[in-house]
Write a protein that holds these residues in place. Structure first.
Motif, PDB file in Angstrom:
ATOM      1  N   ASP A   1      -4.766 -15.019 -22.839  1.00 19.37           N
ATOM      2  CA  ASP A   1      -4.202 -13.886 -23.576  1.00 19.37           C
ATOM      3  C   ASP A   1      -4.680 -12.555 -22.982  1.00 19.37           C
ATOM      4  OD1 ASP A   1      -3.391 -12.003 -25.379  1.00 19.37           O
ATOM      5  OD2 ASP A   1      -3.994 -13.145 -27.161  1.00 19.37           O
TER       6      ASP A   1
ATOM      7  N   THR B   1       9.359 -10.632 -24.410  1.00 18.83           N
ATOM      8  CA  THR B   1       8.228 -10.324 -25.278  1.00 18.83           C
ATOM      9  C   THR B   1       7.541  -9.036 -24.835  1.00 18.83           C
ATOM     10  OG1 THR B   1       6.233 -11.283 -26.267  1.00 18.83           O
ATOM     11  CG2 THR B   1       6.722 -11.935 -23.996  1.00 18.83           C
ATOM     12  N   ASP B   2       6.284  -8.837 -25.280  1.00 22.23           N
ATOM     13  CA  ASP B   2       5.607  -7.563 -25.008  1.00 22.23           C
ATOM     14  C   ASP B   2       4.616  -7.623 -23.857  1.00 22.23           C
ATOM     15  OD1 ASP B   2       3.692  -9.094 -26.227  1.00 22.23           O
ATOM     16  OD2 ASP B   2       3.438  -7.816 -27.975  1.00 22.23           O
TER      17      ASP B   2
ATOM     18  N   ARG C   1      -4.562  -9.714 -24.110  1.00 17.30           N
ATOM     19  CA  ARG C   1      -5.208  -8.843 -25.102  1.00 17.30           C
ATOM     20  C   ARG C   1      -6.698  -9.141 -25.181  1.00 17.30           C
ATOM     21  NH1 ARG C   1      -1.249  -6.433 -28.610  1.00 17.30           N
ATOM     22  NH2 ARG C   1       0.636  -7.624 -28.308  1.00 17.30           N
TER      23      ARG C   1
ATOM     24  N   GLY D   1      11.427 -10.813 -29.272  1.00 17.36           N
ATOM     25  CA  GLY D   1      10.385 -10.917 -30.297  1.00 17.36           C
ATOM     26  C   GLY D   1      10.252  -9.620 -31.078  1.00 17.36           C
ATOM     27  N   GLY D   2       9.462  -9.679 -32.149  1.00 14.61           N
ATOM     28  CA  GLY D   2       9.323  -8.561 -33.068  1.00 14.61           C
ATOM     29  C   GLY D   2       8.919  -7.246 -32.406  1.00 14.61           C
TER      30      GLY D   2
ATOM     31  N   LYS E   1      -0.164 -18.134 -28.177  1.00  7.72           N
ATOM     32  CA  LYS E   1       1.007 -17.950 -29.046  1.00  7.72           C
ATOM     33  C   LYS E   1       2.207 -17.315 -28.327  1.00  7.72           C
ATOM     34  CE  LYS E   1       0.251 -13.450 -30.980  1.00  7.72           C
ATOM     35  NZ  LYS E   1       0.482 -12.555 -32.062  1.00  7.72           N
ATOM     36  N   VAL E   2       2.110 -17.103 -27.023  1.00  8.92           N
ATOM     37  CA  VAL E   2       3.226 -16.496 -26.291  1.00  8.92           C
ATOM     38  C   VAL E   2       4.504 -17.331 -26.448  1.00  8.92           C
ATOM     39  CG1 VAL E   2       2.530 -17.519 -24.076  1.00  8.92           C
ATOM     40  CG2 VAL E   2       3.924 -15.449 -24.097  1.00  8.92           C
TER      41      VAL E   2
ATOM     42  N   GLY F   1       4.920 -11.979 -19.036  1.00 12.04           N
ATOM     43  CA  GLY F   1       5.202 -13.405 -18.890  1.00 12.04           C
ATOM     44  C   GLY F   1       4.050 -14.191 -19.466  1.00 12.04           C
TER      45      GLY F   1
ATOM     46  N   PHE G   1       0.465 -15.612 -19.046  1.00 10.58           N
ATOM     47  CA  PHE G   1      -0.720 -15.263 -18.268  1.00 10.58           C
ATOM     48  C   PHE G   1      -1.722 -16.421 -18.293  1.00 10.58           C
ATOM     49  CE2 PHE G   1      -0.574 -10.674 -17.166  1.00 10.58           C
ATOM     50  CZ  PHE G   1       0.667 -10.367 -17.702  1.00 10.58           C
TER      51      PHE G   1
ATOM     52  N   LYS H   1      16.129 -14.167 -26.149  1.00 13.21           N
ATOM     53  CA  LYS H   1      15.417 -14.020 -27.426  1.00 13.21           C
ATOM     54  C   LYS H   1      14.483 -12.811 -27.345  1.00 13.21           C
ATOM     55  CE  LYS H   1      11.551 -14.651 -29.976  1.00 13.21           C
ATOM     56  NZ  LYS H   1      10.118 -14.480 -29.698  1.00 13.21           N
TER      57      LYS H   1
END
Ligand code: ADP
Ligand code: ASP
Ligand code: MG
Length: 423
Positions: free
Chosen positions: A183, A174-175, A185, A9-10, A210-211, A178, A180, A7
């Protein structure tokens, strides 16, 4: 030959260049002799952009039409990805959720998967092709309408297909590298976790990490699907989400940590019903009224009573707040309360770890760390492997950082976020 569900993600398919990068990875997996089913999200922030556009057109878009609109996002990326793969001389077919047999309840915006009949996906694989499925969408047999599974729902599409096709693994690209400890960010010193139990991941996802989509983790656990979360930008190993009762898929012995991770979110509001008569049955009456609004209650706190009256506070998703207030207000006389107020400037922080079951002093350590930082705790709730606290929203980031350090989770180096806006 293995069957692998991948899958993306965006942020992994945000532009033509990213789509080509992802296509190369899919082609490599296919050429290594595997059957590959791909689930893809809408490009970049396009779901948010479609939502913005809808709200510019009308204040409250009809849920059916909103689902029609949003599912277009995934349709764009699935077709682009399929044609890119074909351009690399590997056969590929794209399918909408409905063509892929994702049968759901009729609830627009939050449909649940009730059946998966991936006949066409299987046929494509049997022809030696790659099957590309639009994430996040399905079809209701009851309403005969197109539905969506809720924000972040492409993860759930991937898990449901992996379960239905009996896939060997479900890879979520994803970005970040994995899952963490929190988050990355928000806390650059967040550390990548190599393996995490489905139970811990469930608590983190339910608390705002939200990962992974919460339903995807639930579905994977129920159907014994092993999840592998990794970056589509690097070849890093990522994170395995597994069920310890079934053993680690790679036979690794994982040492249980007291604290595995921390999640935080600002998406809830606190409602306080004040001056409630402290007599048996009042809580039942109040929460029966709230239940009728279908709002999902999280934390509940009742204060000690004074002069026969007490205060009851609880949290609900901010988006349900006004509805709950109106329902309670309508029953003010019957319920006999005095004050009613909503506070949407709160944050909920959850500290999660399977080792909490057998350790003592975790709450004390948590409360001490927040006290030392001058952060006030407004509500507390616990499960066997989680402690959640409510604080002021503007202290959330600081609280998470303080707890991350206090529980010894800080990494040596800063984590890399490869793409995306975090929107
Ligand atoms: P995708 O578009 O690939 O589905 P998402 O934006 O839904 O990606 O999820 C990935 C993001 O989740 C990361 O960029 C990160 O900011 C956020 N995130 C929140 N909590 C965590 C966590 N514990 N570990 C990793 N990422 C997390
Ligand atoms: N595109 C949808 C969203 O942004 C679904 C997903 O990406 O998982 O929520
Ligand atoms: Mg996601």
């Amino acid at each position: 030959m293995a069957l692998i569900v991948q899958k993306f993600g965006g942020s992994s398919v945000a532009d033509a260049e990213s789509i080509q990068r992802v296509a190369r990875r899919i082609v490599e997996t296919h050429e290594a002799g595997n059957e590959v089913v791909v689930v893809v999200s809408a490009m970049g922030d396009s779901t948010d952009e479609l939502l913005d556009l809808a709200s510019e057109c009308t204040a409250s878009p009809a849920p059916r039409e909103l689902d029609m609109l949003l599912t277009a996002g995934e349709r764009i990326s699935m077709a682009l990805l399929a044609m890119t793969i074909k351009g690399m001389d590997v056969d590929a077919f794209s399918f909408t959720g409905s063509q892929a047999g994702m049968i759901t309840t009729p609830d627009h915006g939050s449909a649940k998967i009730v059946d998966v009949t991936p006949g066409r996906v299987r046929e494509a694989l049997d022809k030696g092709a790659v099957a590309i499925v639009a994430g996040f969408q399905g079809f209701s047999r009851d309403s005969r309408d197109i539905t969506t599974l809720g924000r972040g729902g492409s993860d759930t599409t991937a898990v449901a297909l992996a379960a239905a096709l009996n896939a060997d693994v479900c890879e979520i690209y994803t970005d970040v590298d994995g899952v963490f400890t929190t988050d990355p960010r928000m806390v650059p010193l967040a550390r990548k976790i190599d393996s995490i139990t489905a139970e811990e991941m469930l608590e983190l996802a339910a608390s705002g990490a939200k990962v992974l989509h919460l339903r995807a983790v639930e579905y994977a656990r129920r159907h014994g699907v092993v999840l592998h979360v990794r970056s589509s930008f690097t070849g890093e190993e990522g994170t395995i989400v597994y069920d310890p009762a079934k053993g680690h898929p790679k036979g690794v012995q994982v040492e249980e940590s007291v604290i595995t991770g921390i999640a935080a979110e600002k998406s809830e509001a606190k409602i306080t019903v004040g001056g409630v008569p402290d007599v048996p049955g009042k809580a039942a009456q109040i929460f029966e009224v709230v239940a009728k609004t279908d709002a999902n209650i999280d934390i509940i706190v009742q204060n000690i009573s004074e002069e026969g009256r007490t205060d009851i506070s609880f949290t609900v998703p901010v988006t349900d707040g006004e509805r709950v207030l109106a329902a309670l207000e309508a029953e003010r006389e019957a319920l006999g309360f005095g004050r009613l107020k909503m506070d949407d400037q709160i944050a909920k922080i959850a500290v999660v770890g399977a080792g909490m079951r057998t350790s003592t002093g975790v709450s004390a350590q948590l409360f001490r760390a927040l006290y030392d930082a001058g952060i006030n705790i407004e509500m507390i709730s616990t499960s066997e492997i989680r402690i959640s606290v409510v604080t002021r929203a503007d202290r959330m980031e600081e609280a998470v950082r303080v707890l991350h350090t206090a529980f010894g989770l800080d990494a040596e180096d800063e984590a890399t976020v490869y793409a995306g806006t975090g929107r």
